[in-house]
Write a protein that holds these residues in place. Sequence first.
Motif, short mmCIF file in Angstrom:
data_model
loop_
_atom_site.label_atom_id
_atom_site.label_comp_id
_atom_site.label_asym_id
_atom_site.label_seq_id
_atom_site.Cartn_x
_atom_site.Cartn_y
_atom_site.Cartn_z
N LYS A 63 -1.81 -0.41 5.13
CA LYS A 63 -2.08 0.96 4.70
C LYS A 63 -3.51 1.11 4.20
CE LYS A 63 0.88 3.07 2.09
NZ LYS A 63 1.87 3.30 1.01
N CYS A 64 -4.01 0.10 3.48
CA CYS A 64 -5.36 0.22 2.92
C CYS A 64 -6.43 0.29 4.00
CB CYS A 64 -5.65 -0.92 1.95
SG CYS A 64 -5.49 -2.57 2.65
N VAL A 69 -10.46 3.67 4.31
CA VAL A 69 -11.61 3.54 5.22
C VAL A 69 -11.76 4.81 6.05
CG1 VAL A 69 -12.67 2.12 7.02
CG2 VAL A 69 -11.11 1.07 5.36
N THR A 70 -12.99 5.29 6.19
CA THR A 70 -13.25 6.47 7.02
C THR A 70 -13.21 6.11 8.50
OG1 THR A 70 -15.64 6.11 7.12
CG2 THR A 70 -14.78 7.34 5.21
N GLU A 71 -13.26 7.12 9.34
CA GLU A 71 -13.28 6.89 10.78
C GLU A 71 -14.52 6.11 11.20
OE1 GLU A 71 -12.86 10.57 12.83
OE2 GLU A 71 -10.78 10.91 12.15
N GLU A 72 -15.56 6.20 10.40
CA GLU A 72 -16.81 5.47 10.70
C GLU A 72 -16.77 4.03 10.18
OE1 GLU A 72 -16.81 8.46 9.03
OE2 GLU A 72 -17.08 9.60 10.89
N GLY A 73 -15.67 3.64 9.55
CA GLY A 73 -15.54 2.28 9.05
C GLY A 73 -16.17 2.06 7.68
N ASP A 141 -1.74 -3.74 -11.38
CA ASP A 141 -1.87 -2.45 -12.04
C ASP A 141 -1.11 -1.34 -11.32
OD1 ASP A 141 -3.50 -3.73 -13.87
OD2 ASP A 141 -5.38 -2.97 -13.00
N PHE A 142 -0.98 -1.47 -9.99
CA PHE A 142 -0.33 -0.45 -9.18
C PHE A 142 0.71 -1.10 -8.26
CE2 PHE A 142 -4.41 1.26 -10.41
CZ PHE A 142 -4.12 2.57 -10.76
N PRO A 143 1.78 -1.64 -8.82
CA PRO A 143 2.75 -2.38 -8.00
C PRO A 143 3.47 -1.51 -6.97
CG PRO A 143 3.60 -2.02 -10.23
CD PRO A 143 2.16 -1.62 -10.25
N GLU A 144 3.43 -0.19 -7.18
CA GLU A 144 4.13 0.70 -6.25
C GLU A 144 3.31 1.03 -5.01
OE1 GLU A 144 1.48 3.24 -8.71
OE2 GLU A 144 2.77 1.50 -9.08
N HIS A 145 2.06 0.62 -4.96
CA HIS A 145 1.18 1.05 -3.87
C HIS A 145 1.50 0.37 -2.53
CE1 HIS A 145 -0.96 3.66 -6.42
NE2 HIS A 145 -2.14 3.60 -5.82
N HIS A 146 1.72 -0.93 -2.55
CA HIS A 146 2.07 -1.67 -1.32
C HIS A 146 1.10 -1.35 -0.17
CE1 HIS A 146 5.74 -2.88 -3.30
NE2 HIS A 146 6.11 -1.63 -3.46
N VAL A 147 -0.19 -1.51 -0.42
CA VAL A 147 -1.18 -1.14 0.59
C VAL A 147 -1.51 -2.28 1.54
CG1 VAL A 147 -2.21 0.71 -0.78
CG2 VAL A 147 -3.05 -1.64 -1.02
N ASN A 198 -11.28 -8.59 4.74
CA ASN A 198 -12.20 -7.46 4.67
C ASN A 198 -11.47 -6.19 5.09
OD1 ASN A 198 -14.37 -8.94 3.82
ND2 ASN A 198 -15.53 -8.81 5.74
N ILE A 199 -11.31 -5.26 4.17
CA ILE A 199 -10.70 -3.97 4.50
C ILE A 199 -11.71 -3.13 5.27
CG2 ILE A 199 -9.52 -1.95 3.57
CD1 ILE A 199 -8.19 -4.80 3.20
N CYS A 200 -12.95 -3.19 4.84
CA CYS A 200 -14.06 -2.63 5.63
C CYS A 200 -15.31 -3.41 5.25
CB CYS A 200 -14.25 -1.14 5.36
SG CYS A 200 -14.72 -0.72 3.67
N GLY A 201 -16.34 -3.32 6.09
CA GLY A 201 -17.58 -4.03 5.81
C GLY A 201 -17.60 -5.44 6.37
#
Length: 431
Positions: A63-64, A69-73, A141-147, A198-201
């Motif tokens: 999900k993350c 991340v934008t369409e441009e990465g 901190d955000f266990p519900e996110h599951h990204v 790497n999620i992006c970059g």
Amino acid sequence: MDRDAYRNCSSLVKIPRQSYDQFCSSHFVDYIDNDLCYSKFFKRYLLPNHPCVFSKRFTDEWKCRKQWVTEEGKPHFQKLLQEFGETPVPVANCNAKEYNANPKQVMPFKEFIQYWKEHIQNGHSSPKGCLYLKDWHMARDFPEHHVYTTPIFFTSDWLNEYWDALEVDDYRFVYMGPKGSWTPFHADVFRSYSWSANICGRKKWLLYPPGQEEFLRDTHGNLPFDVTSADLRDGSLFPRFPQAGQPLEIIQEAGEIIFVPSGWHHQVYNLEDTISINHNWLNGCNVDIMWQFLQNELSSVQKEIDEWRNTMDSWHQHCQVIMKACSGIDYGEFASFLKIVADNRMTFLNARPPGDAADYPRHPSEALVTLGPYHAAFDLQRVAHILELLLCNEDFKRLDRSASAVQPETLLQQIRETIQSTRGQHLLYQD
């Protein structure tokens, strides 16, 4: 999992760690873009302590990677602010040095994002320096996110299993940094493995296999802050630097995951505006390296305060206190760590369902269900081996364990009984 992957692997001290010359003779780091099974990863990378890179197909469905991340990465600042705007986050200044690390401060997430935007608009520079959000426990901190989902290859994770049981900490982190941010030369906590996605970059990694760092020490025995510094070529400061091999350089693209083996020192650069997810983790394949690290840490402390050895009745206990303050753990907590790992596996194996791993009841460590009984039995063998070493250790023998909830002798006997009672069922110990 396949029992052949774990057969005859219980005494990892007999499995040679790859030497630097052997590593350099292989002219590339494996790039995994196929359906690699866990048992092959176990044998090809975990046991020999060898790095590899997984392609972006292993993170495409996270999900993350779609929401952050934008369409441009590029980092999607608007989406990130919607999720984390007021959250306090740890931020390091890459332009400053405090001891052998970058000093940190805590600031609201929205303040860091505002800085990041201005940094980009100013041509990737800022009067505030180069700030880097790092070591943020986002999943805690955000266990519900599951990204994201931890890939199966990294799920045999004793370190986070232990801290999750205590409910006080974890070693799962998010990093976010502008182009030019970096992490100084280091090896990971307790000499653990790490994986970084790497999620992006893009990132550049400089890695040195275990042992090579000894050639990078200065005349005082200290490791460099920046392994690319021209100071290392000064023979009066770093006399053994000419003996060091060249680092292994890896360029990690967006979506890719790098596996960093245990005890490999490394330095990392963000070549673009980058978001990454990092876990530190330990298991039966490298717990022996952790144990050696702890012995080395204690030895260093003992040398530092040796002059007070004969003036303090509790000198050995003071050494443990200092060791924990410096490295985050002492021998007593290490024994507790082994106990939680062993207890989980004994409970799992003693459930004795009639079928395969899918028939096992749900367990607090879901990895045990996923990886199955052969892996659990292998883990118990490794814990038993380390407990035997611990009980023979003279420094451990000197500790007052009368009030401890962990009695290693009893735990070792329980492990042996579990191994014996499940031997026929799991067929792990065939010749």
